[in-house]
Structure formats: structure tokens, C-alpha cells
Design a protein around this motif. Structure first.
Motif, short mmCIF file in Angstrom:
data_model
loop_
_atom_site.label_atom_id
_atom_site.label_comp_id
_atom_site.label_asym_id
_atom_site.label_seq_id
_atom_site.Cartn_x
_atom_site.Cartn_y
_atom_site.Cartn_z
N GLN A 20 6.40 -14.19 35.53
CA GLN A 20 7.84 -13.42 34.15
C GLN A 20 7.99 -14.69 33.31
O GLN A 20 9.26 -14.12 32.97
CB GLN A 20 8.24 -13.59 36.04
N LEU A 21 8.33 -16.41 33.62
CA LEU A 21 8.95 -17.07 33.42
C LEU A 21 8.56 -16.98 31.36
O LEU A 21 8.97 -17.49 31.15
CB LEU A 21 8.34 -18.53 33.39
N ASP A 22 7.33 -16.57 31.42
CA ASP A 22 7.00 -17.15 29.90
C ASP A 22 7.46 -15.06 28.95
O ASP A 22 7.32 -15.34 28.07
CB ASP A 22 5.30 -16.73 29.83
N ARG A 23 7.37 -14.22 30.42
CA ARG A 23 8.27 -12.95 29.61
C ARG A 23 9.36 -13.61 29.17
O ARG A 23 10.00 -12.69 28.84
CB ARG A 23 8.17 -11.97 30.69
N ARG A 25 10.45 -16.42 28.82
CA ARG A 25 11.20 -16.80 27.42
C ARG A 25 10.79 -15.97 25.99
O ARG A 25 11.27 -16.26 25.16
CB ARG A 25 9.94 -18.12 27.32
N PHE A 26 9.45 -15.60 25.96
CA PHE A 26 9.43 -14.37 25.13
C PHE A 26 10.38 -13.34 24.64
O PHE A 26 11.67 -12.80 23.67
CB PHE A 26 8.15 -13.36 24.90
N PHE A 27 11.22 -12.93 25.93
CA PHE A 27 12.70 -11.96 25.50
C PHE A 27 13.96 -12.74 24.95
O PHE A 27 14.47 -12.53 23.95
CB PHE A 27 13.09 -11.52 26.75
N GLU A 28 13.90 -14.04 25.19
CA GLU A 28 15.02 -14.88 24.44
C GLU A 28 14.41 -15.26 23.59
O GLU A 28 15.75 -15.24 22.36
CB GLU A 28 14.78 -16.58 25.43
#
Length: 112
Positions: A20-23, A25-28
Motif C-alpha cells: 500500500q505504501l508503494d501504491r 507513492r505512485f499515486f502521489e
């Protein structure tokens, strides 16, 4: 002339493997690029999950609809999406073109 982009996409294993954290970051990263696209007239119209029960449903799970003032703005959008790494995570089909009314479209089909 106004152009549209319809994206159909499904997650790849690489997306499903992200936590979830990497997702997030990607959305940011995606969000950070939206201001430049808005500045050239790109508008997000709608996003969603494709309804699988509709007749002739696509094999892709999600869709996005975009509008822009011209083909060059759509091209900038498509390049921005690619540069974000989107295609590393989602199998995507793009459909783009200028929008016309139903009578003009019927004339396009009749001319084939």
C-alpha cells in the motif's frame, strides 16, 4: 478541435505485488503531474471499474475518460502517462480521436 482519450486498463502482477505504501507513492507521483496537464486544457472526465455484465464488455477491468482541446494536448497526456511508469503496472489500451456528433459519425461509417 476537441479530442478525447479513453483508456481501458487492468493491473499487471507488478501492481498486485506492490504494498500500500508503494501504491500511495505512485499515486502521489501521478498527482504531481496533473497540474501541468490541466494547464494545457486536459480534463479528467470519469474513471471507474468496467461493468463485466454488460453485453460486449471489455476484458480490461477499469476505464478512464479524458478531454483536451486538441490532439497535441492528448499526445502530452499519453506521453505523461507513459513517463509515469503506468504501463509497468497496468496493461492499457488507448483510444483517442476528435469527437463528432452522431450524424457525422454515421457519415464516417457510411463512407467506409
Amino acid at each position: 478541435m476537441t479530442h478525447h482519450l479513453t483508456e481501458l486498463y487492468s493491473p499487471k502482477p507488478a501492481w498486485l505485488a506492490l504494498d500500500q505504501l508503494d501504491r500511495q507513492r505512485f499515486f502521489e507521483k501521478i498527482g504531481a503531474g496533473m497540474a501541468a496537464l490541466s494547464a494545457i486544457g486536459v480534463e479528467a472526465i470519469a474513471f471507474g471499474e468496467a461493468e463485466a455484465a454488460v453485453v460486449h464488455a471489455p476484458s480490461h477491468r477499469f476505464f478512464a475518460l479524458w478531454r483536451a482541446p486538441d490532439a497535441s494536448a492528448i499526445e502530452a497526456l499519453v506521453h505523461s502517462i507513459a513517463a509515469s511508469g503506468w504501463h509497468d503496472y497496468f496493461e492499457t489500451v488507448n483510444v483517442t480521436g476528435s469527437g463528432v456528433g452522431i450524424n457525422d459519425h454515421l457519415a464516417q461509417l457510411a463512407a467506409l
